[in-house]
Scaffold this motif. Structure first.
Motif, PDB file in Angstrom:
ATOM      1  N   TYR A 121      -3.258  -5.842  -5.059  1.00 36.15           N
ATOM      2  CA  TYR A 121      -4.467  -5.043  -4.814  1.00 36.15           C
ATOM      3  C   TYR A 121      -4.142  -3.869  -3.878  1.00 36.15           C
ATOM      4  N   ASP A 122      -3.368  -4.158  -2.833  1.00 34.67           N
ATOM      5  CA  ASP A 122      -3.004  -3.107  -1.875  1.00 34.67           C
ATOM      6  C   ASP A 122      -2.161  -2.022  -2.544  1.00 34.67           C
ATOM      7  N   GLN A 168      -1.736 -11.933  -4.633  1.00 35.78           N
ATOM      8  CA  GLN A 168      -2.553 -10.961  -5.364  1.00 35.78           C
ATOM      9  C   GLN A 168      -3.075  -9.859  -4.441  1.00 35.78           C
ATOM     10  N   GLU A 169      -3.252 -10.165  -3.149  1.00 36.80           N
ATOM     11  CA  GLU A 169      -3.710  -9.141  -2.212  1.00 36.80           C
ATOM     12  C   GLU A 169      -2.690  -8.014  -2.085  1.00 36.80           C
ATOM     13  N   TYR A 180       0.841  -1.198   0.000  1.00 40.46           N
ATOM     14  CA  TYR A 180       0.000   0.000   0.000  1.00 40.46           C
ATOM     15  C   TYR A 180       0.879   1.252   0.000  1.00 40.46           C
ATOM     16  N   THR A 198      -0.709  -4.432 -16.853  1.00 40.26           N
ATOM     17  CA  THR A 198      -0.351  -5.423 -15.845  1.00 40.26           C
ATOM     18  C   THR A 198       0.208  -6.660 -16.528  1.00 40.26           C
ATOM     19  N   LYS A 243      -4.538   0.153  -4.345  1.00 40.71           N
ATOM     20  CA  LYS A 243      -5.304   0.934  -3.381  1.00 40.71           C
ATOM     21  C   LYS A 243      -4.478   2.107  -2.844  1.00 40.71           C
TER      22      LYS A 243
END
Length: 352
Positions: free
Chosen positions: A110-111, A106-107, A70, A132, A114
């Motif tokens: 995603y972070d 994958q999280e 993130y 990507t 975000k």
């Protein structure tokens, strides 16, 4: 096999395409080595300004184990938008590029997105596209798109003038000091918290950039991505100028001063190491001094003729300005590079 040096590869490209390359393309206002951004002419004097920047292959936040994906998303946005701020363009769009290795959760990706969107939302810039891929390692980059309705609103780094005052937007050297202090396990909890926040919480001087652009008084500028010396050298080289910096005028955070006092080194050393504070330098005619001070800029020096060279006033002496900074080709961790450059500064400035 000899690998490329990414810090000087743009000079090879410039030599390869030739000095008259852009004369064929009348719509190009600034290209390679003329600014950190490409500036494209539209009709009626309008300009589109584009820049791209990769996240370092071994980001500081992960190296020091204080950040996550993130945070990396936020920093990727900040490093690109700061390029636009250093040229005077208003950001209008952002594209995000991601190459993820197959072992990355994958999280985490995603972070990363975000975090990028959070930083973009803060400055009201839309995420408009990107790409990507799967690859052998994680690679992140951004493309920032800016706009100006007049050339007078921009301050590319090849447009600084002799006798201009040199200004900086805010406190610099904080990232270098943070990396150094944390690597030494130094400081109380308040200092450590400040250092960690400095590394993972980018603050972009977009408001100052927009205000300055509207006044149409700036000449040349550039963001400080690699350290004050390295980036100022780039501005002077592009504008064919020299410079005299007053070390006492360089704005620094009190936490930087505390570390410097502890180590008995000149506090301004930290501004010449690895950059990454997301600030920018800019030059104006001296008649605009009051306006710049009212905006909140800090006066740090004056631009000279090219033959003067790059100088800094330290104590009562005028010495050669350190012009080194972060270089990928050193193949060092950031902790190693900060320590290496501090020792180099001590030798160059006779501070041993």
């Amino acid at each position: 096999m000899k690998h490329i040096d990414p810090d000087i590869f743009h000079f090879w490209i410039n030599n390869y395409i030739g000095s008259n390359y852009y004369s064929r393309y009348k719509h190009i206002e600034a290209g390679i080595n003329q600014d950190d951004c490409a500036i494209i002419n539209l009709k009626n004097g309008e300009k589109i300004v584009i820049t791209t920047d990769y996240l370092n292959a071994n980001p500081i936040a992960l190296e020091l184990k204080i950040g996550n994906f993130y945070d990396l998303g936020r920093i990727t946005v900040a490093s690109n938008i700061s390029d636009l701020c250093g040229t005077g363009a208003k950001p209008i769009g952002f594209l995000l590029g991601i190459s993820s290795n197959k072992e990355t959760n994958q999280e985490d990706i995603y972070d990363f997105v975000k975090g990028a969107k959070y930083e973009l939302d803060k400055i009201k810039v839309p995420l408009i596209g990107g790409d990507t891929k799967l690859g052998k390692s994680n690679v992140f980059y951004g493309v920032a798109v800016g706009y100006a309705d007049s050339k007078m609103k921009l301050y590319p780094k090849n447009s600084a003038k002799k006798n201009d005052i040199l200004w900086v937007t805010g406190k610099i050297g904080s990232l270098s000091a943070s990396v150094h202090g944390l690597s030494l396990n130094w400081g109380n909890q308040n200092w450590i918290n400040w250092a960690k926040k400095t590394i993972i919480n980018p603050i972009i001087p977009i408001k100052l950039s927009n205000q300055l652009s509207l006044k149409k008084i700036a000449n040349g500028g550039t963001d400080l991505s690699d350290g004050l010396g390295a980036d100022l050298k780039g501005l002077c080289r592009s504008s064919n100028l020299g410079v005299l910096i007053n070390a006492n005028n360089i704005p620094l955070d009190n936490n930087v001063l505390k570390l410097a006092v502890h180590l008995a080194i000149p506090e301004w050393f930290y501004s010449f190491i690895i950059g990454g504070d997301f600030q920018f330098i800019v030059s104006t005619n001296k008649k605009y001094r009051t306006q710049m001070q009212e905006l909140g800029f800090f006066e740090i020096g004056v631009l000279k003729e090219f033959s003067y060279g790059l100088k800094i006033q330290h104590k009562s002496r005028i010495i050669d300005m350190p012009d080194f900074g972060h270089k990928d080709d050193r193949k060092m961790s950031f902790k190693e590079e900060v320590s290496y450059l501090l020792e180099k500064l001590k030798i160059n400035c006779n501070e041993n």
